[in-house]
Enzyme design. Sequence first.
Site, PDB file in Angstrom:
ATOM      1  N   SER A 264      26.762  35.044 -30.527  1.00 16.21           N
ATOM      2  CA  SER A 264      26.731  35.959 -31.666  1.00 16.21           C
ATOM      3  C   SER A 264      25.379  35.881 -32.355  1.00 16.21           C
ATOM      4  O   SER A 264      24.598  34.950 -32.122  1.00 16.21           O
ATOM      5  CB  SER A 264      27.823  35.583 -32.662  1.00 16.21           C
ATOM      6  OG  SER A 264      27.468  34.361 -33.282  1.00 16.21           O
ATOM      7  N   LYS A 265      25.137  36.840 -33.211  1.00 10.12           N
ATOM      8  CA  LYS A 265      23.869  36.853 -33.941  1.00 10.12           C
ATOM      9  C   LYS A 265      23.759  35.597 -34.805  1.00 10.12           C
ATOM     10  O   LYS A 265      22.688  35.019 -34.943  1.00 10.12           O
ATOM     11  CB  LYS A 265      23.799  38.112 -34.812  1.00 10.12           C
ATOM     12  CG  LYS A 265      22.606  38.097 -35.727  1.00 10.12           C
ATOM     13  CD  LYS A 265      22.172  39.464 -36.136  1.00 10.12           C
ATOM     14  CE  LYS A 265      20.930  39.483 -36.998  1.00 10.12           C
ATOM     15  NZ  LYS A 265      20.693  38.376 -37.873  1.00 10.12           N
ATOM     16  N   ARG A 266      24.901  35.194 -35.354  1.00 13.49           N
ATOM     17  CA  ARG A 266      24.895  34.002 -36.206  1.00 13.49           C
ATOM     18  C   ARG A 266      24.425  32.766 -35.436  1.00 13.49           C
ATOM     19  O   ARG A 266      23.620  31.981 -35.929  1.00 13.49           O
ATOM     20  CB  ARG A 266      26.299  33.783 -36.796  1.00 13.49           C
ATOM     21  CG  ARG A 266      26.285  33.009 -38.044  1.00 13.49           C
ATOM     22  CD  ARG A 266      27.434  33.306 -39.006  1.00 13.49           C
ATOM     23  NE  ARG A 266      28.607  33.918 -38.427  1.00 13.49           N
ATOM     24  CZ  ARG A 266      29.684  33.240 -38.030  1.00 13.49           C
ATOM     25  NH1 ARG A 266      29.722  31.935 -38.118  1.00 13.49           N
ATOM     26  NH2 ARG A 266      30.721  33.892 -37.561  1.00 13.49           N
TER      27      ARG A 266
END
Length: 511
Positions: A264-266
């Site tokens: 994920s981007k996180r």
Amino acid sequence: MKPVRVRFAPSPTGALHIGGVRTALYNYLLARKHNGTMILRIEDTDQNRYVPGAEEYIINTLNWVGIQIDEGVGKGGPHAPYRQSERKSIYKQYAQQLVDEGNAYYAFDTEQDLETMRERLKAAGDANQQYGSGSRMQMNNSLTLKKEEVDNKLAAGDAYVIRLKVPANQEVRLTDLIRGEVVVNSSQIDDKVLMKSDGMPTYHLANVVDDYLMKISHVIRGEEWLPSAPLHVLLYQFLSWQNEMPQFAHLPLLLKPDGNGKLSKRDADRMGFPIFPLNWTDPATQELATGFKESGFLPEALINFLAFLGWNPGTEKEIFSMTELVEAFSIERIGKAGAKFDIQKSQWFNQHYLRAKPDKELADYLLASLTSEGISCSNEKAEKICFALRERITFPHDLWEQGKIFFSAPTTFDEQIVSKKWNLDAVRTLSGFIDAIKTTQPHSADSIKSSLEKVTGELGIKTGQILQALRMSLTGGASGPDLMLTMEILGAVETVNRIKYALDNLKAKGS
Ligand code: GLU
């Protein structure tokens, strides 16, 4: 075999995720391999999720990585328009056909009606409280209302959606080229909305209609779309297009570097690597996410890296140009298992492609940094610096980071080297060496080396023992490019000045 026609069909809902670039790549490789056609279709029917700038971003990304579109948005073609929001009337006609043939129906339920249904089913112990064969006859739709009532509602302009009438308890089968046979019981599938109350089709209807009309031969897309595939099969059947149905290939997920769950981007932010191909400023928050391009990745390195996230050639060979990928690619060699996003590996590819560039091209990067720092430098000197640094760099900006030493003399020195290596032998050697350098001709790496060895020879000191002190006096640090070459590039005067400065400012142990 029918002509290969594939499509990349992103929704412009934000920046294109790096996984989307891989999907585009695999489509492109298959198209090129079979002299087929690569289509770019923009699936923008969800007006609520539309993000301005996203479409342009997709096109810029494809241009940057070298994925050429043959037909589609920005290119045109026989099936234009390729933006779904401009094809509304087409979908309407097929939705109508489905209704007329009894495979779809109008539904007038309000949000409240749907909520009540879910609660009712939940209370009855139903695990998935869906609008489907088990519940549709209790709802407010053209299957339960009288024809006249339905006509009146439609004539009065009451809000409605069109839902697919999914049959109860039937086996829906498809063969996925990566996953093999997929069988789902139709009772698991809810009566999906095909047309929304705003007159826009949903993804499912628009996607199937367009794949059919655009004569798509292979649907290659992310695994997250696998659950939708049986529904699409039903639509092909209801529209009597089953013989034209494309072949499906659902690509494995991209996983976090440790293999634990979806990337994920996180995660990427937390681990300090990009997730978007190009810089992206979120129009809502103005937050800037740095792209692979702006982080210093070369498009050919990114492509090579992405190609290996889920596919492998079955040999040891790892370096593949786009042309070689086209040659080697096949869907059969795509794996089912999720692919770990190993960012170190992407850097390894980048190093490889960067080091393969001629000095002149590397020098352009360095000269650009120097210009922005307001430092002037000849092309010849920049090329020499790049030659000296080429084995040490991963990104173009490393040339400046590591090449700074050639443009500013150190004023501080590595403390460990000072305490361990700055001794009387070093001081004696360097003092003799500055005199020797002045008369060394030419001032080249080879002759500088001979001069240094002559000085140490005369003093009875091993050259190897003073090299670190010499490097530190020149650069302040403990490591760097070839030392003799460093002195050649610095020139005699600068070399002498730097050594003198160190001799004047550092006290030798034992002196
Ligand atoms: N519009 C879908 C997406 O955003 C496309 C899925 C498909 O390729 O069918 O990924």
